[in-house]
Design an enzyme around this catalytic site. Structure first.
Site, short mmCIF file in Angstrom:
data_model
loop_
_atom_site.label_atom_id
_atom_site.label_comp_id
_atom_site.label_asym_id
_atom_site.label_seq_id
_atom_site.Cartn_x
_atom_site.Cartn_y
_atom_site.Cartn_z
N GLU A 121 0.84 -1.21 0.00
CA GLU A 121 0.00 0.00 0.00
C GLU A 121 0.86 1.25 0.00
OE1 GLU A 121 -3.17 -0.11 -1.13
OE2 GLU A 121 -3.58 -1.50 0.50
N GLY A 153 -17.13 4.82 -2.25
CA GLY A 153 -16.30 5.40 -1.19
C GLY A 153 -15.69 4.36 -0.28
N SER A 164 -14.02 2.05 -7.24
CA SER A 164 -15.15 2.30 -8.13
C SER A 164 -14.76 3.36 -9.16
CB SER A 164 -16.40 2.73 -7.34
OG SER A 164 -16.10 3.79 -6.50
N ASP A 219 -4.59 0.85 -9.29
CA ASP A 219 -6.02 0.56 -9.41
C ASP A 219 -6.39 0.31 -10.87
OD1 ASP A 219 -5.86 1.19 -6.80
OD2 ASP A 219 -6.94 3.08 -6.93
N TYR A 225 -3.62 12.27 0.72
CA TYR A 225 -2.94 11.36 -0.21
C TYR A 225 -1.87 12.13 -0.98
CZ TYR A 225 -2.41 7.93 -3.97
OH TYR A 225 -1.89 7.02 -4.87
C1 GLA Z 1 -5.35 4.63 -3.90
C2 GLA Z 1 -4.65 5.02 -5.18
C3 GLA Z 1 -3.64 3.95 -5.60
C4 GLA Z 1 -2.70 3.57 -4.45
C5 GLA Z 1 -3.49 3.32 -3.18
C6 GLA Z 1 -2.60 3.13 -1.97
O1 GLA Z 1 -6.14 3.50 -4.11
O2 GLA Z 1 -5.58 5.21 -6.22
O3 GLA Z 1 -2.91 4.39 -6.72
O4 GLA Z 1 -1.74 4.57 -4.26
O5 GLA Z 1 -4.40 4.36 -2.87
O6 GLA Z 1 -1.83 1.99 -2.11
#
Ligand code: GLA
Length: 387
Positions: free
Chosen positions: A35, A123, A128, A173, A223
């Protein structure tokens, strides 16, 4: 999802002939481990789910785009001749961002009537948004027979989110949603995009996703902040060495040079990334050897690191993990996705799942007042045309 009634709904909204209608599907994803490593050029281990986003679409002779969703009230009619602008925090920004990216690349986009319907909880951190982006890019590519590769579809979808939506997400993702395969995990090196589909052989164990049902407030800005903290760490370390990103460092060389990073927060962020990368490599080895206890232990360690060093967990996620630890037959549990809410992913013995749901559920409600939801993850295929 009942595809027939979705198509009927489409006809109700748009009239016209059934013949020109096509239906596409892109799944959600759950990340098993790795992660906040993707945008640091590291390893991830996601898999695509059987839930996802369906898109019923029909090309038209006009250039207008008519967007509608079964999940959100907002609809839009967008003229492709005008430069697209994001609209608040609306879902429409995801497909619009994709269309915008096609325009940036001078790729033709037909006029279209589009109806989206998703069965991923919104969410929940199960991608999604990536599924909406990928299904849109895949559908345009297919309708216009542009011959784009999956890698281009992934990149277009990621850029739509980075540039148009303004979320600096990595590539995990969109990659998992596109390349996932039934009953496999995607072991991806986010620097080179080399990947391996590893069979997910869990024997008597199941992947249980537990949703905090907590609204993810400010998650995007935090983030983006984490991302720049990692860039800062690279900048500092590059006074001593020459690395592209934190994943160029192994655990040993990080330990050797970490004191160069004097800011304790930046150092903790870098520590998480370097250790998490190693955990993914170890987890894949364990999975291939069928050593599920090791895999589970690495999941718990990953959560601790995300909680203490990367600080992207929250009370609700921590409670779910702590309560999971107390249930017999739980090998591992951790937050999954970006954090600050969303879901945990846990490895639970099939005979203990009811016990898990009962104990974790009751205690979670007791401590948080929120009602969690539990799903057994079924691992499905990546994006595809279904009609
Ligand atoms: C979100 C982002 C991904 C990744 C995760 C954390 O899902 O879209 O690109 O960075 O967080 O691992």
């Amino acid at each position: 999802m009942n595809i027939q009634s979705l198509v009927e709904e489409f006809i109700k909204i748009n009239d016209g002939d059934v013949e020109d209608i096509q239906v596409f599907f892109a799944p959600g994803r759950v990340n098993l481990i790795g992660e906040h490593t993707d945008y640091n050029g590291g390893f991830v281990l996601p898999c695509s789910l059987q839930v996802g986003t369906y898109l019923v679409v029909r090309p038209t002779i006009e250039t207008m785009l008519k967007f509608k969703s079964m999940n959100f009230p907002m609809t839009a009619e967008v003229c492709q001749n005008q430069a697209a602008q994001p609209i608040g925090n609306e879902w429409i920004n995801y497909p619009l961002g994709v269309v915008n990216e096609f325009h940036n690349r001078k790729l033709p986009v037909p006029g279209m009537e589009l109806l989206y319907a998703g069965d991923i909880p919104n969410g929940a951190g199960l991608s999604s948004s990536a599924s909406i982006e990928v299904v849109t890019a895949y559908a345009i590519n297919s309708l216009m027979q542009l011959g784009l590769t999956n890698f281009e579809i992934i990149k277009i979808s990621q850029l739509a989110e980075n540039e148009f939506v303004g979320m600096q997400c990595g590539i995990m993702d969109q990659f998992a949603v596109t390349m996932g395969k039934k009953d496999h995990v995607v072991f991806l090196d986010c620097e080179t995009l080399d990947y391996e589909l590893v069979p997910l052989q869990l024997g008597d164990y199941k992947i249980v996703i537990s949703n905090t049902n907590k609204k993810r407030a400010l998650a995007d800005s935090k983030y983006n902040e984490r991302r720049s903290q990692c860039e800062k760490a690279v900048e500092i370390l590059n006074e001593e060495m020459n690395i592209n990103n934190l994943s160029d460092l192994g655990v040993d060389s990080f330990n050797k040079y970490k004191t160069k990073i004097t800011d304790p927060v930046i150092r903790k962020r870098a520590k998480h990334v370097v250790n998490e990368n190693q955990r993914v490599v170890d987890a894949v080895k364990a999975l291939k050897k069928g050593e599920l206890e090791t895999f589970g232990r690495l999941m718990f360690e990953s959560h601790e690191s995300l909680k203490n060093d990367y600080e992207v967990s929250c009370e609700e996620l921590d409670i779910l993990v702590e309560e999971a630890k107390k249930v017999e037959g739980v090998l591992g549990s951790r937050m999954t996705g970006g954090g600050f809410g969303g879901c945990t992913v846990s490895l639970v013995h099939k005979h203990q799942i009811d016990e898990y749901k009962k104990n974790v559920g009751e205690n979670y409600i007791h401590y948080t007042g929120l009602i969690p939801e539990f799903y057994i993850a079924e691992i499905g295929d990546g994006v595809k045309r279904i009609l």
